[in-house]
Scaffold this motif. Structure first.
Motif, PDB file in Angstrom:
ATOM      1  N   GLY A 130       0.795  -1.221   0.000  1.00 46.43           N
ATOM      2  CA  GLY A 130       0.000   0.000   0.000  1.00 46.43           C
ATOM      3  C   GLY A 130       0.823   1.265   0.000  1.00 46.43           C
ATOM      4  N   MET A 131       2.107   1.153   0.378  1.00 45.64           N
ATOM      5  CA  MET A 131       2.981   2.326   0.331  1.00 45.64           C
ATOM      6  C   MET A 131       3.609   2.377  -1.063  1.00 45.64           C
ATOM      7  N   GLU A 132       3.182   3.315  -1.869  1.00 42.95           N
ATOM      8  CA  GLU A 132       3.497   3.324  -3.295  1.00 42.95           C
ATOM      9  C   GLU A 132       4.818   4.009  -3.628  1.00 42.95           C
ATOM     10  N   LEU A 133       5.134   5.077  -2.900  1.00 45.71           N
ATOM     11  CA  LEU A 133       6.319   5.865  -3.221  1.00 45.71           C
ATOM     12  C   LEU A 133       6.903   6.435  -1.950  1.00 45.71           C
ATOM     13  N   VAL A 134       8.185   6.171  -1.713  1.00 49.97           N
ATOM     14  CA  VAL A 134       8.884   6.705  -0.543  1.00 49.97           C
ATOM     15  C   VAL A 134      10.106   7.461  -1.034  1.00 49.97           C
ATOM     16  N   LEU A 135      10.151   8.750  -0.773  1.00 47.44           N
ATOM     17  CA  LEU A 135      11.209   9.617  -1.279  1.00 47.44           C
ATOM     18  C   LEU A 135      11.940  10.298  -0.142  1.00 47.44           C
ATOM     19  N   THR A 136      13.244  10.501  -0.332  1.00 46.81           N
ATOM     20  CA  THR A 136      13.968  11.354   0.602  1.00 46.81           C
ATOM     21  C   THR A 136      13.554  12.801   0.370  1.00 46.81           C
ATOM     22  N   LYS A 137      13.923  13.681   1.305  1.00 46.02           N
ATOM     23  CA  LYS A 137      13.567  15.083   1.173  1.00 46.02           C
ATOM     24  C   LYS A 137      14.017  15.662  -0.164  1.00 46.02           C
ATOM     25  N   ASN A 192       8.310  19.621  -6.627  1.00 41.36           N
ATOM     26  CA  ASN A 192       8.421  21.074  -6.428  1.00 41.36           C
ATOM     27  C   ASN A 192       7.914  21.489  -5.047  1.00 41.36           C
ATOM     28  N   LEU A 193       8.425  20.805  -4.025  1.00 39.44           N
ATOM     29  CA  LEU A 193       8.031  21.090  -2.646  1.00 39.44           C
ATOM     30  C   LEU A 193       9.082  21.954  -1.947  1.00 39.44           C
ATOM     31  N   PRO A 194       8.682  22.775  -0.977  1.00 40.98           N
ATOM     32  CA  PRO A 194       9.647  23.552  -0.196  1.00 40.98           C
ATOM     33  C   PRO A 194      10.354  22.655   0.813  1.00 40.98           C
ATOM     34  N   GLY A 195      11.662  22.492   0.672  1.00 38.67           N
ATOM     35  CA  GLY A 195      12.405  21.552   1.500  1.00 38.67           C
ATOM     36  C   GLY A 195      12.379  21.858   2.973  1.00 38.67           C
ATOM     37  N   ASN A 196      12.200  23.125   3.350  1.00 38.24           N
ATOM     38  CA  ASN A 196      12.196  23.491   4.767  1.00 38.24           C
ATOM     39  C   ASN A 196      10.880  23.159   5.463  1.00 38.24           C
ATOM     40  N   LEU A 197       9.880  22.709   4.709  1.00 36.95           N
ATOM     41  CA  LEU A 197       8.574  22.424   5.297  1.00 36.95           C
ATOM     42  C   LEU A 197       8.175  20.953   5.192  1.00 36.95           C
ATOM     43  N   GLU A 211      12.279  14.226   6.630  1.00 34.72           N
ATOM     44  CA  GLU A 211      13.362  13.503   5.960  1.00 34.72           C
ATOM     45  C   GLU A 211      12.837  12.567   4.878  1.00 34.72           C
ATOM     46  N   LEU A 212      11.582  12.140   5.026  1.00 36.10           N
ATOM     47  CA  LEU A 212      10.951  11.282   4.025  1.00 36.10           C
ATOM     48  C   LEU A 212       9.582  11.829   3.644  1.00 36.10           C
ATOM     49  N   VAL A 213       9.201  11.609   2.399  1.00 38.08           N
ATOM     50  CA  VAL A 213       7.842  11.882   1.931  1.00 38.08           C
ATOM     51  C   VAL A 213       7.272  10.560   1.429  1.00 38.08           C
ATOM     52  N   VAL A 214       6.063  10.224   1.888  1.00 36.87           N
ATOM     53  CA  VAL A 214       5.455   8.932   1.586  1.00 36.87           C
ATOM     54  C   VAL A 214       4.104   9.149   0.910  1.00 36.87           C
ATOM     55  N   LEU A 215       3.885   8.442  -0.207  1.00 35.20           N
ATOM     56  CA  LEU A 215       2.590   8.438  -0.884  1.00 35.20           C
ATOM     57  C   LEU A 215       2.076   7.007  -0.923  1.00 35.20           C
ATOM     58  N   SER A 216       0.812   6.843  -0.542  1.00 37.12           N
ATOM     59  CA  SER A 216       0.220   5.510  -0.576  1.00 37.12           C
ATOM     60  C   SER A 216      -0.584   5.317  -1.856  1.00 37.12           C
ATOM     61  N   ASP A 217      -1.033   4.083  -2.079  1.00 29.69           N
ATOM     62  CA  ASP A 217      -1.704   3.773  -3.337  1.00 29.69           C
ATOM     63  C   ASP A 217      -3.172   4.203  -3.307  1.00 29.69           C
ATOM     64  N   GLU A 218      -3.892   3.840  -4.345  1.00 28.85           N
ATOM     65  CA  GLU A 218      -5.262   4.322  -4.527  1.00 28.85           C
ATOM     66  C   GLU A 218      -6.208   3.848  -3.435  1.00 28.85           C
TER      67      GLU A 218
END
Length: 407
Positions: free
Chosen positions: A310-317, A325-330, A333-340
């Motif tokens: 169910g965890m579709e995408l795990v990215l470092t900052k 195109n995210l602001p790194g200061n906000l 350490e990880l950004v996680v996107l889950s599936d549908e």
């Protein structure tokens, strides 16, 4: 005459321009409700339509403010409803205009001789959308509390609408929002208007549900009125919506703080930027989260999370900043996107799951990032090719309306 906002030139129109953000409304809602939306169907046939991409996270605040500024979160500073202030240790609601790093289109237009009105369903957006705005800006939520000083209008209930506003969890609050825009335009010749609804209906009902069709039928009436008044009208969305449930109807949630503690003995703080004061319909559960932890545990935590179904995408900052195109200061350490079908939680005791125990529809990830853009006029060849490409963005709405519509 042109007005430049955030490095984009907008050609001034003699015709009123109305941008509408239908919160949470993916194209399948319009397909299912086609028989009760004659005005929208007429507009589609005579105008232009296509599918466009939202910003990630596919939440309300980042997408509305991207539409309002014409630029991505790394430039405008708004990447969620909440963020974690690492210096103070506080989780902060991102609804203060101070977070906005660039001017809105509404601000710039109103300061260059254009008559501007903004109507929101939820008051949480109003303060940012009205920053430095010399015009009308009020929320349907607090329509009975407006003042000329704060909102640029003194009596919405009696003088404009002739009726009280519905509650924030009443589907008609969004209808009231669009109706208010139409009635403002009936009274005065506005140059630019932005109307943005709330997604209570879409969180609660699927496209084929009768309640969703009834709601969209009412919206259709007022879109038709705006079109009949001769306005250039563009309709898009901040995000779509997906069912996030198990076979028994319960929410399909992965609690990341609990998971990291159990599987890796890693202390973390998960921030869920969908969190806002209106949690009845989503329980602060969405398909995007950002994880704060000590740098030394980043790779280990990434390995643990990306092996969870169910965890579709795990990215470092740095990966997330570059990709979305995210602001790194906000972000953490990880950004996680889950599936549908899956949402991200913190721990089971942090969420009030009682409100969503019998079904959850939510958003935030890639699967809710494709939304419609429908314009009631033909576009020139350059903009029509962009719209048909599937690569255009929802925050280009006013670029399309001011620069792409054929006179």
């Amino acid at each position: 005459m042109k007005i430049n906002v955030n490095s984009i030139d907008y050609n001034i129109r003699k015709t009123p321009v109305v941008g509408i953000c239908m919160d949470g409304t993916s194209y399948d809602y319009y397909e299912a409700a086609a028989s009760v939306m004659p005005n929208l169907q007429r507009i589609i046939k005579s105008g232009s339509q296509g599918l466009v991409q939202s910003v990630i996270p596919s939440f309300t605040n980042p997408n509305n403010m991207a539409i309002a500024t014409g630029v991505t979160p790394d430039l405008n500073g708004i990447c969620g409803n909440y963020y974690y202030n690492t210096e103070t240790g506080e989780e902060v609601m991102m609804n203060d205009p101070a977070f906005l790093k660039v001017p809105t289109i509404f601000e710039k237009f109103s300061q260059n001789g254009q008559k501007v009105a903004v109507v929101t369903a939820k008051d949480k957006l109003r303060r940012m959308l009205s920053k430095n705005l010399n015009g009308v800006c009020f929320s349907a939520e607090f329509a009975g509390q407006v003042s000329a000083e704060e909102n640029g209008i003194s009596n919405v209930i009696d003088d404009l609408m002739g009726k009280t506003n519905p509650g924030i969890y009443d589907p008609d609050i969004s209808v009231y929002c669009i109706e208010a825009g139409a009635k403002l335009l009936q009274k005065e010749p506005y140059d630019l208007m932005y109307l943005t609804t709330t997604d209570f209906v879409q969180h609660k009902y699927a496209p084929d549900d009768q309640e969703a069709k009834q709601f969209l039928s009412k919206i259709d009436h007022w879109i038709g009125e705006l079109d009949r008044m001769g306005a250039i009208v563009g309709v898009t969305a901040d995000h779509g919506m997906s069912a996030k449930t198990r076979n028994d109807g319960s929410p399909k949630v992965e609690f990341l703080e609990t998971l990291l503690e159990k599987e890796g003995n890693i202390k973390s703080r998960v921030i869920l930027p969908i969190t806002d004061p209106y949690v009845v319909h989503h329980g602060a559960l969405g398909s995007y989260g950002t994880v704060y932890l000590e740098d030394e545990y980043t790779e280990k935590a990434k390995d643990i999370i990306q092996n969870v179904p169910g965890m579709e995408l795990v990215l470092t900052k740095n990966e997330a900043v570059e990709k979305f195109n995210l602001p790194g200061n906000l972000i953490g350490e990880l950004v996680v996107l889950s599936d549908e079908e899956t949402v991200i939680g913190r721990s089971e005791d942090w969420h009030d799951l009682e409100k969503v125990k019998s079904g959850l529809r939510s958003h935030g990830g890639l699967h809710e990032s494709e939304v419609p853009m429908i314009i009631n006029r033909p576009l020139n060849d350059t903009y029509m090719k962009q719209l048909e490409s599937g690569k255009a963005r929802n925050f280009q709405l006013f670029d399309f309306l001011f620069n792409g519509v054929i006179d």
